[in-house]
Design a protein around this motif. Sequence first.
Motif, mmCIF file in Angstrom:
data_model
loop_
_atom_site.group_PDB
_atom_site.id
_atom_site.type_symbol
_atom_site.label_atom_id
_atom_site.label_comp_id
_atom_site.label_asym_id
_atom_site.label_seq_id
_atom_site.Cartn_x
_atom_site.Cartn_y
_atom_site.Cartn_z
ATOM 1 N N LEU A 197 1.289 -1.279 0.556
ATOM 2 C CA LEU A 197 -0.003 -0.167 -0.357
ATOM 3 C C LEU A 197 0.871 1.193 0.075
ATOM 4 O O LEU A 197 0.533 2.358 -0.303
ATOM 5 C CB LEU A 197 -0.497 -0.163 1.298
ATOM 6 N N LEU A 198 1.940 0.693 0.556
ATOM 7 C CA LEU A 198 3.083 2.124 0.810
ATOM 8 C C LEU A 198 3.275 2.766 -0.838
ATOM 9 O O LEU A 198 3.214 3.832 -1.033
ATOM 10 C CB LEU A 198 3.916 1.839 1.408
ATOM 11 N N ALA A 199 3.914 1.575 -0.911
ATOM 12 C CA ALA A 199 3.990 1.914 -3.015
ATOM 13 C C ALA A 199 3.215 2.043 -3.495
ATOM 14 O O ALA A 199 3.101 3.721 -4.181
ATOM 15 C CB ALA A 199 4.468 0.362 -3.902
ATOM 16 N N LEU A 200 1.692 2.292 -3.720
ATOM 17 C CA LEU A 200 0.011 2.069 -5.004
ATOM 18 C C LEU A 200 0.586 3.913 -3.692
ATOM 19 O O LEU A 200 0.104 4.435 -4.636
ATOM 20 C CB LEU A 200 -0.469 1.467 -3.527
ATOM 21 N N LEU A 201 0.602 4.470 -2.775
ATOM 22 C CA LEU A 201 0.006 5.391 -1.874
ATOM 23 C C LEU A 201 1.201 6.087 -2.054
ATOM 24 O O LEU A 201 1.035 7.893 -2.794
ATOM 25 C CB LEU A 201 0.184 5.490 -0.429
ATOM 26 N N ARG A 202 2.533 5.973 -3.101
ATOM 27 C CA ARG A 202 3.585 7.262 -3.428
ATOM 28 C C ARG A 202 3.312 7.876 -5.065
ATOM 29 O O ARG A 202 3.859 8.431 -5.835
ATOM 30 C CB ARG A 202 5.067 5.907 -3.528
ATOM 31 N N ARG A 203 2.309 6.547 -5.656
ATOM 32 C CA ARG A 203 2.146 7.043 -6.759
ATOM 33 C C ARG A 203 1.551 9.025 -6.347
ATOM 34 O O ARG A 203 0.765 8.926 -7.664
ATOM 35 C CB ARG A 203 1.167 6.674 -7.751
ATOM 36 N N CYS A 204 0.684 8.656 -5.599
ATOM 37 C CA CYS A 204 -0.074 9.620 -5.281
ATOM 38 C C CYS A 204 0.817 11.285 -5.768
ATOM 39 O O CYS A 204 -0.326 12.449 -6.285
ATOM 40 C CB CYS A 204 -0.905 10.567 -4.203
ATOM 41 N N GLN A 205 1.829 11.134 -5.684
ATOM 42 C CA GLN A 205 2.873 12.526 -6.223
ATOM 43 C C GLN A 205 2.483 12.002 -7.487
ATOM 44 O O GLN A 205 3.101 13.627 -7.967
ATOM 45 C CB GLN A 205 3.909 12.128 -5.637
ATOM 46 N N VAL A 206 2.451 11.449 -8.478
ATOM 47 C CA VAL A 206 2.967 11.738 -10.170
ATOM 48 C C VAL A 206 1.684 10.952 -10.737
ATOM 49 O O VAL A 206 1.258 11.165 -12.011
ATOM 50 C CB VAL A 206 4.363 10.943 -10.035
ATOM 51 N N SER A 207 0.850 10.647 -10.444
ATOM 52 C CA SER A 207 0.303 9.480 -10.823
ATOM 53 C C SER A 207 -1.369 10.646 -11.215
ATOM 54 O O SER A 207 -1.530 11.376 -10.637
ATOM 55 C CB SER A 207 -0.885 8.605 -10.095
ATOM 56 N N THR A 208 -2.033 10.804 -12.218
ATOM 57 C CA THR A 208 -2.914 11.752 -13.321
ATOM 58 C C THR A 208 -4.353 10.677 -13.328
ATOM 59 O O THR A 208 -5.702 11.099 -13.743
ATOM 60 C CB THR A 208 -2.821 12.037 -14.181
ATOM 61 N N LYS A 209 -4.554 9.986 -12.478
ATOM 62 C CA LYS A 209 -6.002 9.040 -12.314
ATOM 63 C C LYS A 209 -6.613 9.492 -11.762
ATOM 64 O O LYS A 209 -5.840 9.951 -10.418
ATOM 65 C CB LYS A 209 -5.270 7.139 -12.256
ATOM 66 N N ALA A 210 -7.611 8.914 -12.377
ATOM 67 C CA ALA A 210 -9.066 9.293 -11.257
ATOM 68 C C ALA A 210 -9.133 8.313 -9.870
ATOM 69 O O ALA A 210 -9.307 9.667 -9.086
ATOM 70 C CB ALA A 210 -9.540 8.618 -11.965
ATOM 71 N N TRP A 211 -8.367 7.532 -9.697
ATOM 72 C CA TRP A 211 -8.789 6.316 -8.220
ATOM 73 C C TRP A 211 -7.826 7.788 -7.115
ATOM 74 O O TRP A 211 -8.190 8.390 -6.419
ATOM 75 C CB TRP A 211 -7.702 6.009 -7.797
ATOM 76 N N VAL A 212 -6.279 8.379 -7.933
ATOM 77 C CA VAL A 212 -5.925 10.117 -6.375
ATOM 78 C C VAL A 212 -7.102 10.975 -5.662
ATOM 79 O O VAL A 212 -6.880 11.521 -4.908
ATOM 80 C CB VAL A 212 -4.431 10.258 -7.494
ATOM 81 N N GLU A 213 -7.881 11.312 -6.901
ATOM 82 C CA GLU A 213 -8.929 12.522 -6.544
ATOM 83 C C GLU A 213 -9.892 11.768 -5.180
ATOM 84 O O GLU A 213 -10.476 12.280 -4.511
ATOM 85 C CB GLU A 213 -9.526 12.825 -7.600
#
Length: 344
Positions: A197-213
């Motif tokens: 999950l930490l690896a997933l949440l690190r993508r919050c800084q770079v991903s533009t996918k809708a799930w981040v929002e």
Amino acid sequence: MNLSDIKVFGVAGEPFWRISRQDLDRLMNTLDITFVRLSQCVLAAGGFLPVDCADASTFYYCLRGGGFLLLDGETPIRLTPHTLVIVPPGQAMTIAATEHPTRLRNVGKCCEGAFAPGSSYRHTVGTSQPTLVLACGTFRASYGPALDLFASLATPIVETFDLRDQLHQVVACAIAQLPSQDGGVGPMSAALLKLVLLALLRRCQVSTKAWVEGFAILSDPPIARAFAEMASRPALPHSIQSLSRTAGLSRSAFMARFSAAVGEAPMSLLRRLRMRHAAELLSANALSIDQVALNVGYRSRSSFTRTFRGYYGSDPSEYRSKAQGARSAGAALAEDPIEESDAA
């Protein structure tokens, strides 16, 4: 606004702010993973596996092969090696080891005999050579630990990693532990899933996918910063004024945005954070009642006792005695044992 917050653009071209690395680190330090139950699913070519609704979040990680994850009303999710899917609670689905997901009907519906992730450590569909191997399971992830990380998600999260992320080794290690009769399998599974999950949440800084929002608290960095301050240092004399100053917002703006992102008022959540932390300290039995009160921000023992009783229905001393008795009796295990027999 923190100068380290990052402005990026989503798929529709709309700008939104990303949480800074420092604030994300602080939030991750408060992430608590519980209720972890893992399984390995092995499907032969053409096989499909109905998966029942779960009252917790579920995850699916493709270890080998390919196929689809089919949810009612959703576009079929393609599974390839290193694909991670997080599904919010309450959604049934079908795992399909096929290249033609449209051939399956009535997918995503609960049905009698549907598989429950974590109910057995290995679930096999078909007798021929497997073409899809998944790790899956149920879990709860919370901050503080009082705020459910995935409670606000409406649709699944889908991210594909690669060998450099080393998640394959982490997940494979967790699956390898399942048949073990040694103690500590539950805590080890929780620790390994936290890495995923930490690896997933690190993508919050770079991903533009809708799930981040979908992560309301992460998509409002000033509120995330204030929350991290509360969760990581619950003993401080926090107030609306100090927290709004931490967030860099006016009092009224802070109150409105905090409630919108978190779902409750700041002081209400702070009390929950403090009481949960107090319960953990009492269970550990390393501090006196007065010391526990101070460690969760109460200088008055009577005030602490009154608040604690309101949350847990017993005085701190009674709670500690019950926790110690349960531990001695072996009744405070983190999870129930999973079945050891394979399901065909």
